[in-house]
Design an enzyme around this catalytic site. Structure first.
Site, mmCIF file in Angstrom:
data_model
loop_
_atom_site.group_PDB
_atom_site.id
_atom_site.type_symbol
_atom_site.label_atom_id
_atom_site.label_comp_id
_atom_site.label_asym_id
_atom_site.label_seq_id
_atom_site.Cartn_x
_atom_site.Cartn_y
_atom_site.Cartn_z
ATOM 1 C CB SER A 1 -6.659 -2.420 4.603
ATOM 2 O OG SER A 1 -7.634 -3.115 3.858
ATOM 3 C CE LYS A 37 -4.575 1.374 3.672
ATOM 4 N NZ LYS A 37 -4.300 2.266 4.824
ATOM 5 C CE1 TYR A 97 -6.619 2.322 0.615
ATOM 6 C CE2 TYR A 97 -7.198 -0.004 0.622
ATOM 7 C CZ TYR A 97 -7.100 1.205 1.277
ATOM 8 O OH TYR A 97 -7.473 1.300 2.592
#
Length: 361
Positions: free
Chosen positions: A147, A164, A160
């Site tokens: 991402s 990542k 999150y």
């Protein structure tokens, strides 16, 4: 007489985690279109049933294995079953994720642990399970669905974003080890923009309004096409979408300014104007019933194609073509000004002082 039968070429074996919905579902479909045997790993049995139907309808072979990637034993057992029933794994795509939309101070330790277990450690377990099989054969590709948030974090998604970032650090360290060992197994990271997936219907949230991806939004099929391409044309990293490129470059050069910019717009841009319904269920610990497919609720605002991803894919040929065009233009420009013979007479008319450049002998 009947025509002799032709043996069908063995199809490549692909494992996709988080295959029941969203980006994983779209990736499974894309590989199926090319005749792959696709192992589908996810928690949702309803979603796995739908994904199995999709893969078989599109011409692939499907093997659905209910798996929680936060459990390393389940991941290892799934890998063993894939090789036993489908054959040696050629491509492993790590994609499974969960998240919580919440200010960090309102998060619980259990929530941080869960997001880390799935979104980071799930990638670690999947990668290691794949490499235990690929490295001895000295072939194979692991695709990490990453991402832009692996480079530039945003508010309300601290768990999150951290996961990542961790995936990126793990992958870079492991890649160096494979290079040291002379392995031909390849690791590639596919960095994503905002994508229209069902996760915004089931993500856990503490915000007052319905979650949404930060515009501009892309359809999951855009990601799936890029995932298929990088699996067969391995790159170290492959960014999809201009927003991803801007986030990666921006965090290198103006991180402080982005801190303040995201503080100003990051809360509003991740919420619609629709209030969250009381008692809204989420999939943080258990999957929701039903088959959600690949796309979410924002198709009316989502892009079906990424020009940037297309350019990224063919950048080598485009650069070669650009150099050729530049050479042709320069040659034509020189010819339009006259040949070297015709220029000779003109140079004599200039004084020596016009070329006051020292010449070494």
């Amino acid at each position: 007489m009947t025509a002799p039968s032709r043996e069908r070429a063995p199809s490549e074996v692909v494992v996709v985690t988080g295959a029941s919905a969203g980006v994983g579902r779209a990736i499974a479909r894309e590989f199926a279109r090319h005749g792959a045997a696709v192992a589908l790993l996810a928690r949702s049995r309803d979603g796995l049933a739908g994904a199995t139907h999709d893969v078989e309808r599109l011409g692939g072979r499907a093997l659905a294995i209910p798996t929680d990637v936060s459990d390393d034993r389940q991941v290892e057992e799934a890998a063993e079953r894939v090789e036993r029933e489908l054959g040696p794994i050629d491509i492993w795509v790590n994609n499974a994720m969960v998240s919580v939309l919440s200010p960090a101070l309102q998060m619980t330790p259990a929530e941080y642990r869960r997001v880390t277990d799935v979104t980071y450690l799930g990638y670690v377990y999947g990668t290691l399970a794949a490499l235990r099989r690929m490295v001895p054969r000295d072939r194979g590709v692991v695709v990490q669905i990453g991402s832009a948030l692996a480079y530039r974090s945003i508010p309300l998604q601290s768990a999150y974003c951290a996961a990542k970032h961790a995936v990126q650090g793990f992958t870079e360290s492991l890649r160096s080890e494979l290079i040291h060992d002379g392995s031909r197994v390849h690791l590639t990271s596919l960095q994503l923009p905002a994508v229209n997936t069902p996760q915004f219907s089931w993500i856990k949230t503490r915000m007052p309004r319905h979650p949404q991806p930060v515009p501009p939004i892309y359809q999951p099929e855009v990601i799936a096409r890029s995932a298929y391409w990088v699996a067969h044309h391995p790159r170290r990293d492959f960014a999809v979408g201009i927003p991803t490129v801007k986030a990666i470059i921006g965090d290198k050069f103006i991180p402080g300014w982005l801190d303040h910019y995201l503080a100003a717009i990051g809360y509003e841009s991740q919420q619609t104007q629709e209030p969250v319904k009381p008692g809204r269920p989420d999939n943080l610990y258990t999957p929701l019933p039903g088959d959600y497919g690949a796309r979410g609720e924002f198709s009316d605002r989502a892009l079906e194609f990424s020009v940037q991803a297309w350019i990224n894919r063919y950048r080598g040929w485009l650069a070669f073509g650009g150099l050729g065009l530049a050479a042709w233009w320069y040659k034509r420009r020189v010819r339009s000004k006259g040949s070297p013979r015709s220029l000779r007479g003109h140079t004599r008319s200039f004084s020596r002082s016009s070329f006051d450049v020292p010449v070494s002998r």
